[in-house]
Scaffold this active site. Structure first.
Site, PDB file in Angstrom:
ATOM      1  N   ASP A  37      -7.676  -8.140  -7.433  1.00 26.14           N
ATOM      2  CA  ASP A  37      -7.417  -6.915  -6.659  1.00 26.14           C
ATOM      3  C   ASP A  37      -7.622  -7.244  -5.174  1.00 26.14           C
ATOM      4  O   ASP A  37      -8.371  -8.168  -4.843  1.00 26.14           O
ATOM      5  CB  ASP A  37      -8.387  -5.799  -7.081  1.00 26.14           C
ATOM      6  CG  ASP A  37      -7.829  -4.399  -6.830  1.00 26.14           C
ATOM      7  OD1 ASP A  37      -7.582  -3.673  -7.804  1.00 26.14           O
ATOM      8  OD2 ASP A  37      -7.629  -4.039  -5.648  1.00 26.14           O
ATOM      9  N   VAL A  64      -1.185  -9.347  -3.986  1.00 25.96           N
ATOM     10  CA  VAL A  64      -0.048  -9.841  -4.786  1.00 25.96           C
ATOM     11  C   VAL A  64       1.155 -10.250  -3.937  1.00 25.96           C
ATOM     12  O   VAL A  64       2.067 -10.909  -4.441  1.00 25.96           O
ATOM     13  CB  VAL A  64       0.412  -8.809  -5.848  1.00 25.96           C
ATOM     14  CG1 VAL A  64      -0.632  -8.655  -6.933  1.00 25.96           C
ATOM     15  CG2 VAL A  64       0.768  -7.463  -5.208  1.00 25.96           C
ATOM     16  N   TYR A 155       9.184   4.758  -3.549  1.00 28.28           N
ATOM     17  CA  TYR A 155       8.401   4.388  -4.738  1.00 28.28           C
ATOM     18  C   TYR A 155       9.320   4.274  -5.945  1.00 28.28           C
ATOM     19  O   TYR A 155       9.276   3.312  -6.716  1.00 28.28           O
ATOM     20  CB  TYR A 155       7.341   5.463  -4.961  1.00 28.28           C
ATOM     21  CG  TYR A 155       6.449   5.255  -6.163  1.00 28.28           C
ATOM     22  CD1 TYR A 155       5.393   4.351  -6.118  1.00 28.28           C
ATOM     23  CD2 TYR A 155       6.643   5.976  -7.337  1.00 28.28           C
ATOM     24  CE1 TYR A 155       4.559   4.168  -7.218  1.00 28.28           C
ATOM     25  CE2 TYR A 155       5.821   5.805  -8.429  1.00 28.28           C
ATOM     26  CZ  TYR A 155       4.780   4.906  -8.367  1.00 28.28           C
ATOM     27  OH  TYR A 155       3.959   4.724  -9.464  1.00 28.28           O
ATOM     28  N   LYS A 159      10.128   1.122  -8.521  1.00 25.18           N
ATOM     29  CA  LYS A 159       9.824   1.181  -9.955  1.00 25.18           C
ATOM     30  C   LYS A 159      11.095   1.038 -10.799  1.00 25.18           C
ATOM     31  O   LYS A 159      11.052   0.485 -11.900  1.00 25.18           O
ATOM     32  CB  LYS A 159       9.086   2.478 -10.281  1.00 25.18           C
ATOM     33  CG  LYS A 159       7.687   2.554  -9.647  1.00 25.18           C
ATOM     34  CD  LYS A 159       6.801   1.403 -10.106  1.00 25.18           C
ATOM     35  CE  LYS A 159       5.384   1.487  -9.573  1.00 25.18           C
ATOM     36  NZ  LYS A 159       4.535   0.377 -10.065  1.00 25.18           N
ATOM     37  N   THR A 192      -5.688   8.955 -11.891  1.00 24.50           N
ATOM     38  CA  THR A 192      -6.298   7.761 -11.279  1.00 24.50           C
ATOM     39  C   THR A 192      -6.403   8.015  -9.777  1.00 24.50           C
ATOM     40  O   THR A 192      -5.786   8.950  -9.251  1.00 24.50           O
ATOM     41  CB  THR A 192      -5.426   6.491 -11.487  1.00 24.50           C
ATOM     42  OG1 THR A 192      -4.298   6.586 -10.598  1.00 24.50           O
ATOM     43  CG2 THR A 192      -4.952   6.320 -12.923  1.00 24.50           C
TER      44      THR A 192
HETATM   45  N1  LIG Z   1      -1.434   7.028 -11.845  1.00 21.78           N
HETATM   46  C1  LIG Z   1      -0.207   7.394 -12.166  1.00 21.78           C
HETATM   47  O1  LIG Z   1       0.075   8.575 -12.406  1.00 21.78           O
HETATM   48  C2  LIG Z   1       0.856   6.352 -12.285  1.00 21.78           C
HETATM   49  C3  LIG Z   1       2.099   6.753 -12.822  1.00 21.78           C
HETATM   50  C4  LIG Z   1       3.112   5.817 -12.945  1.00 21.78           C
HETATM   51  C5  LIG Z   1       2.903   4.506 -12.566  1.00 21.78           C
HETATM   52  N2  LIG Z   1       1.691   4.129 -12.030  1.00 21.78           N
HETATM   53  C6  LIG Z   1       1.537   2.731 -11.636  1.00 21.78           C
HETATM   54  O2  LIG Z   1       0.407   2.174 -12.255  1.00 21.78           O
HETATM   55  C7  LIG Z   1      -0.104   1.117 -11.443  1.00 21.78           C
HETATM   56  C8  LIG Z   1      -1.600   1.314 -11.248  1.00 21.78           C
HETATM   57  O3  LIG Z   1      -1.788   2.519 -10.540  1.00 21.78           O
HETATM   58  P1  LIG Z   1      -3.114   3.392 -10.608  1.00 21.78           P
HETATM   59  O4  LIG Z   1      -2.695   4.784 -10.810  1.00 21.78           O
HETATM   60  O5  LIG Z   1      -4.091   2.777 -11.507  1.00 21.78           O
HETATM   61  O6  LIG Z   1      -3.564   3.285  -9.066  1.00 21.78           O
HETATM   62  P2  LIG Z   1      -4.954   2.867  -8.379  1.00 21.78           P
HETATM   63  O7  LIG Z   1      -4.737   3.129  -6.938  1.00 21.78           O
HETATM   64  O8  LIG Z   1      -6.084   3.505  -9.089  1.00 21.78           O
HETATM   65  O9  LIG Z   1      -5.031   1.295  -8.645  1.00 21.78           O
HETATM   66  C9  LIG Z   1      -4.166   0.383  -8.006  1.00 21.78           C
HETATM   67  C10 LIG Z   1      -4.952  -0.869  -7.694  1.00 21.78           C
HETATM   68  O10 LIG Z   1      -4.039  -1.800  -7.064  1.00 21.78           O
HETATM   69  C11 LIG Z   1      -4.741  -2.396  -6.000  1.00 21.78           C
HETATM   70  N3  LIG Z   1      -3.794  -2.915  -5.009  1.00 21.78           N
HETATM   71  C12 LIG Z   1      -3.145  -2.219  -4.050  1.00 21.78           C
HETATM   72  N4  LIG Z   1      -2.432  -3.058  -3.304  1.00 21.78           N
HETATM   73  C13 LIG Z   1      -2.608  -4.304  -3.806  1.00 21.78           C
HETATM   74  C14 LIG Z   1      -2.134  -5.578  -3.459  1.00 21.78           C
HETATM   75  N5  LIG Z   1      -1.305  -5.767  -2.401  1.00 21.78           N
HETATM   76  N6  LIG Z   1      -2.504  -6.640  -4.207  1.00 21.78           N
HETATM   77  C15 LIG Z   1      -3.357  -6.473  -5.249  1.00 21.78           C
HETATM   78  N7  LIG Z   1      -3.862  -5.292  -5.613  1.00 21.78           N
HETATM   79  C16 LIG Z   1      -3.484  -4.212  -4.900  1.00 21.78           C
HETATM   80  C17 LIG Z   1      -5.638  -1.321  -5.449  1.00 21.78           C
HETATM   81  O11 LIG Z   1      -6.715  -1.861  -4.688  1.00 21.78           O
HETATM   82  C18 LIG Z   1      -6.093  -0.628  -6.717  1.00 21.78           C
HETATM   83  O12 LIG Z   1      -7.294  -1.195  -7.211  1.00 21.78           O
HETATM   84  C19 LIG Z   1       0.702   1.144 -10.145  1.00 21.78           C
HETATM   85  O13 LIG Z   1       1.722   0.156 -10.214  1.00 21.78           O
HETATM   86  C20 LIG Z   1       1.300   2.534 -10.151  1.00 21.78           C
HETATM   87  O14 LIG Z   1       2.487   2.600  -9.405  1.00 21.78           O
HETATM   88  C21 LIG Z   1       0.671   5.020 -11.892  1.00 21.78           C
END
Ligand SMILES: NC(=O)c1ccc[n+]([C@@H]2O[C@H](COP(=O)([O-])OP(=O)(O)OC[C@H]3O[C@@H](n4cnc5c(N)ncnc54)[C@H](O)[C@@H]3O)[C@@H](O)[C@H]2O)c1
Length: 267
Positions: A37, A64, A155, A159, A192
């Protein structure tokens, strides 16, 4: 027998939300897990909870989008555990705002993390999986990668890109007959921290909107009328990571409380 005994996994963005749930779930099922992370403290906290539960994991700082760091992370996994078998390309951000308000800087930043980062993860994971003789790649897309989302166009574009990238990776691996599978996961509204960061990550700090009430959104737009939990997504990722899904590649697993299934009108 645990479902991922002998597997070696990497979860990007593993310090929070869905990535944290995936990390602990894969470790619970016997995988040794690299939790990476940009927030190293968060990744370390997740690893501490895994180790407290007698699992195996290590934390590392990783952006990343940094290609050189990918080389180093893969080398560290190799030296600690061996060849990677399981990749959860999860790290992502959401930047909210109308198309006319979005700056090119925001667009590129979001695309760099959500799409370029996934490309790099696959580029550096596949050689290790081929050495291991098996692999499962799980890419975190979204319901926003299946249909349009007002205020989330950038976004959504990333995706949607992840969705078709996953299928192309699956086809290339199938062509190579390398025993590496690749599928995408499409969460709906999941509770989240991402929802509270959507404006904070925008490059223009003046552009802050009201907090997003995901409970209210779910009550109206989700047939099951509630938000999902990170564990709901981790359960699907576990299935795709395990041999239980050995006949699945190029597929999409939608976990959204029915959002894309249809509309339920409650009066
Ligand atoms: N929460 C939702 O409703 C939801 C819905 C659809 C998709 N997603 C996807 O799920 C994935 C996780 O999201 P989440 O909801 O757990 O969010 P979150 O913000 O809780 O977690 C995301 C994590 O990614 C890390 N991060 C951000 N930029 C980064 C980088 N450049 N390199 C490495 N790490 C990095 C952040 O520090 C964080 O710990 C994402 O790809 C998000 O788009 C989430």
């Amino acid at each position: 027998m645990r479902q991922l005994e002998g597997k070696i996994a990497l979860v990007t963005g593993g310090g929070s939300g869905i990535g944290a749930a995936c990390s602990t779930t894969l470790a619970r099922e016997g995988a040794r897990v690299a939790v990476t992370d940009v927030d190293l403290d968060a990744a370390q906290a997740v690893v501490a909870s895994i180790i407290a539960a007698d699992g195996h994991a290590f934390a590392a700082h990783q952006d990343v989008t940094d290609e050189a760091r990918w080389v180093a992370i893969m080398a560290e996994i190799q030296s600690r555990y061996g060849d990677l078998t399981t990749l959860v390309a999860n790290a992502g951000i959401g930047i909210r705002g109308g198309i006319l308000d979005m700056t090119l800087t925001d667009w590129r930043r979001q695309t760099a993390i959500n799409l370029d980062g996934v490309f790099l993860s696959v580029k550096y994971a596949i050689p290790a999986m081929r050495r291991a003789g098996n692999g499962s790649i799980v890419m975190m897309s979204s319901v926003a990668g299946l249909r349009g989302a007002p205020g989330l166009a950038g976004y959504s574009a990333t995706k949607g890109g992840v969705r078709l990238f996953a299928k192309s990776v699956a086809m290339e691996c199938a062509m190579a007959n390398d025993n590496v599978r690749c599928n995408s996961v499409h969460p709906g509204i999941i509770e989240t921290p991402i929802w509270s960061k959507m404006d904070a990550v925008a490059s223009d700090p003046a552009r802050r909107n009201a907090p997003i009430d995901i409970g209210a959104m779910a009550a109206v737009g989700v047939p099951l009328a509630r938000v999902g939990l990170a564990q709901d997504i981790a359960n699907g990722v576990l299935f795709l990571a395990s041999d239980a899904s050995s006949y699945m590649t190029g597929s999409e697993l939608i976990i959204d409380g029915g959002m894309t299934g249809g509309t339920v009108r409650r009066t």
